[in-house]
Structures are given as C-alpha cells and as structure tokens.
Design a protein around this motif. Structure first.
Motif: not given
Lengths: 243, 243
Positions: A97, A100, A104, A143, A146-147, A150, A153-154, A157-158, A165-167
């Motif tokens: 993740l 990914g 991006t 753009r 959009k970026f 995104y 939102k991530v 929503q974590n 951004i992760v965990g």
C-alpha cells in the motif's frame, strides 16, 4: 558501508525524496555527484550509467548503490531502503500500500515536470511556454485537486488515524508527501493558497514532518538546496494562477 | 480465490501489462470491469475507488484485489504478483532490478500517453493536436531511441544471456517489453520500422514471448482486445514519422 546516492548536482529534484528518508534515519550515505575527488562527482555518475560491463545500469538518476546492487527509480529505492531505515510499515501488506501511494507521488511529480516541459525535455522552457501555460492551467484546475484530494482522503480514511498516511507510524511516504506539499507551494503559491482549505490533513502532516528533529536539522543544513528553476518544482509566475 | 483485476473496459491500456502476466501463468483471475452481474462491471470498479470506508483506495485503475488487499499501479501489482506467478527472479536483489526496469517501462508508457495528450487528459485529442504533433516528433526523435536503446543495452549486457532482460528466466518484465514493442509498432509504424536495426535483441525477445503457448493462445482469444484510439498506444497517422 555507506549508501551511495547518485543524483544530479544543483537541484533537489527526484533525489530529494530519497535524501529525506536517508536524513530522517540518519543513515550513513554519500551524495556522489555533489562530492569531488576520485570516483566522485557528476562524471562518476555518468560513467556508471554508461558502463558497458555493469549488467544492470540505471535509465536515469536517482539511483542508489548498496554494495554490488544498483537500485533505480525513487519508489524502488524507497521500497528497498524503507525496511532497512525503519521507515516502512512492519506489515508486508502495508508495504504494498505504501508503494502504491509512492507510485502515485511518482506520477504527480512527472506531471509537475511536464507543466514546464509539456513538449520536450530537450527544449528550453522559453521555447514551449505557450503549451506550458495551457498544461499548467489544466494541472492547477484538474490535477492538483485530484491528487491532493486523493491523498487527503486516504489520510482521513486511515483506520489507524490521520497522523500518518500508512498505518500508525512514520513511513517514507509521509516524508515524500511533505516534499510534495513543499514543492507545490513553491511552484504554484497562488493555486495552493486557494486550495488550502481542501488539504488540511496533508498540511498538518507536512508541518509535523518539518518539525521532526532530523528533518528540521536537514532543512537548515547546506545539504538541503533551495528550490530553483532547474529542478522539478519550478516557480514561473506566469504558470501560477488562482483556480 | 481468484485474483480480481480492475481496469477500464474496452482498451488494453495499462491493464494489459498485468493481464499478460496472469495469462502466461494461467492464473485464476477475473477482469471485473469487463464482466456483468452483481459486483461486476465498471460501476463496481468506480464504487471501490470511491469507497468512503476502505482505508486504502487506488488513485486510478489498474488495481488488483487479492482477498483483503488492494494493490495499485502496474509495477506494484507485478512486483506483488511476480513471485506468486513464478514470473519474478528467485534472487531478491534481481527483483529490485526487475522493478527498476518495470518502472522505466512505466515512465515510457506515460510518455506514450502524452504524445496524444500533451496538454490535458480532460481535453479531446483534436483540441491538442498541434501540441501532440510537436510532442510526438520529439518523442520519436529523442525518446524512442533513448528508451529502446536502454533496454537493448541492458539485454545485451545481461551476464546470463540476452534471452531475458533479468537473469536467465522469463519474468514479467519480458512480457511487458513484448507489449511495449507491440504497442510502439502499432502507434508509430514508420518510426519503428526506421529504428528496427537498433533494437534487434528486443525484437527477438518480443517474438519469443509472442510464441509462448499461453501468450499465443491469449493473443488469439477474445480476451485480448485490439489496440484502438481510446487506449494508451494510439495510431494517429499524423503523429507518426520517419525520424
């Protein structure tokens, strides 16, 4: 043995995403093209890229040499270094993740480059200025939201909270998002000011990264070059606008 | 459980790089957006992308769902799938080299897209045709030789022989290089004919991949869509030229 980072001297560019990870982790590394002496400097970097015996050469800087291994492309370097530097999620699934998200960022960075070079990298900006204006206008109106939308939102929503951004721990992706916000604010200050209300989570992440002791010390050091108009994030006032 | 591939229906696009790997390995997969029924189709794909509860959503197709995990970006999907499908090098260091090569393909594919959309993805080709001509001319004269020359060189310098781009066994990068050659020949037949002598190794790799039984069967199946002018590789005669 020190990691050897190879990237163009004189700009932050794509190399900066790797530097931020190395600096946060206080890793032992040398920035080869910025050094002088035997085996150092831009000439040494080009020689390695043009090698006729090295089986796996890099297409372009940045690349990282770790012993016999040459790892190329920012996202690949960070995927490789992340666990070694303590900047990747411990969970293997989360690493994909993270990768990914980093890819991006890679796409976003390529689009930022093309705002000032929409026709050809080999041409001067001045020779593609009209196309650059059109591309930048689309980049700003479509753009950027959009970026950033995104990533925002991530972040929101974590399920482990919006501090990362992760965990629930710092990863190299957080450091790269700091650089994205910093770079976009440099290149497109009017646009980013107008969008400020839309990426509050990202802005908070940016500020938290900037305050980390190792990052803060790095940003104040002479190893951190200033943004300039030879890099990826360039400030040309005629390309910036209020969306 | 079958892998679920999510990609736009109607085009090969970036999804094709993943399909080739799944097809070569005869993996159990479903191409969600191309199917109809509950939980299938483009609407299901968009719903997943727009989810407000899924912690890690993809920025854009293609993405792959494997149980609870959603992996996005072609290179990331292939890095993840490669070992499971027997299409990644056994040696861990070689996997990073494969990933670096795949990310160079990613960059090439983005540049191919921008030959017909140099200003904005949101505009029609017809509305950016003049810029597309300028960008395509630069792409043909500078970027095709740079990219193909690079892959040709890596192939020739592979210490395990030039039958594969990494090591001595088939990897997903070989399959992707087949698609790159196939796509460039479709989009720019005049240019690619002129360059034929410069990438003989790559052309031989392309032919060897095309002859593999599973790939050959796939290419003849109705699962392989034809190239068309909604995809990444588009043939607009006015953009093709002899360099």
């Amino acid at each position: 043995m020190a990691y050897e980072l190879y990237y163009w001297n004189g700009i932050q560019g794509r190399g900066e995403f790797v530097r931020l990870a190395l600096e946060e982790a206080q890793a032992d590394y040398i920035d080869v093209a910025r050094l002088s002496g035997p085996g150092m400097g831009t000439a040494a970097m080009l020689e390695l890229m043009r090698s006729k015996h090295e089986p796996y050469i890099a297409f372009a800087p940045p690349f990282l040499r770790d012993g016999d291994l040459i790892v190329s492309h920012v996202a690949n370097i960070l995927f490789y270094l992340g666990p070694k530097l303590g900047l990747a999620p411990g969970d293997e699934q989360l690493r994909y993740l993270a990768n990914g998200l980093q890819l991006t960022i890679t796409d976003l960075v390529a689009e930022v480059h093309d705002t000032h070079h929409p026709i050809a990298t080999s041409l001067y900006y001045a020779d593609q200025k009209e196309a650059a204006k059109a591309r930048s206008a689309a980049f700003i109106s479509e753009r950027i939201p959009k970026f950033l939308g995104y990533f925002e939102k991530v972040l929101r929503q974590n399920s482990k909270g919006s501090s990362h951004i992760v965990g629930d721990t710092l990863s190299y992706v957080d450091l790269s998002l700091f650089q994205v916000v910093e770079g976009l604010r440099y290149a497109f200050p009017k646009a980013m000011k107008a969008y400020a209300g839309d990426y509050r989570g990202l802005a908070a992440l940016h500020d938290a990264v900037a305050k980390r002791p190792n990052i803060s010390a790095y940003l104040r050091s002479d190893r951190r070059l200033a943004f300039n108009e030879d890099g990826i994030f360039r400030h040309y006032p005629e390309l910036d606008l209020v969306p």
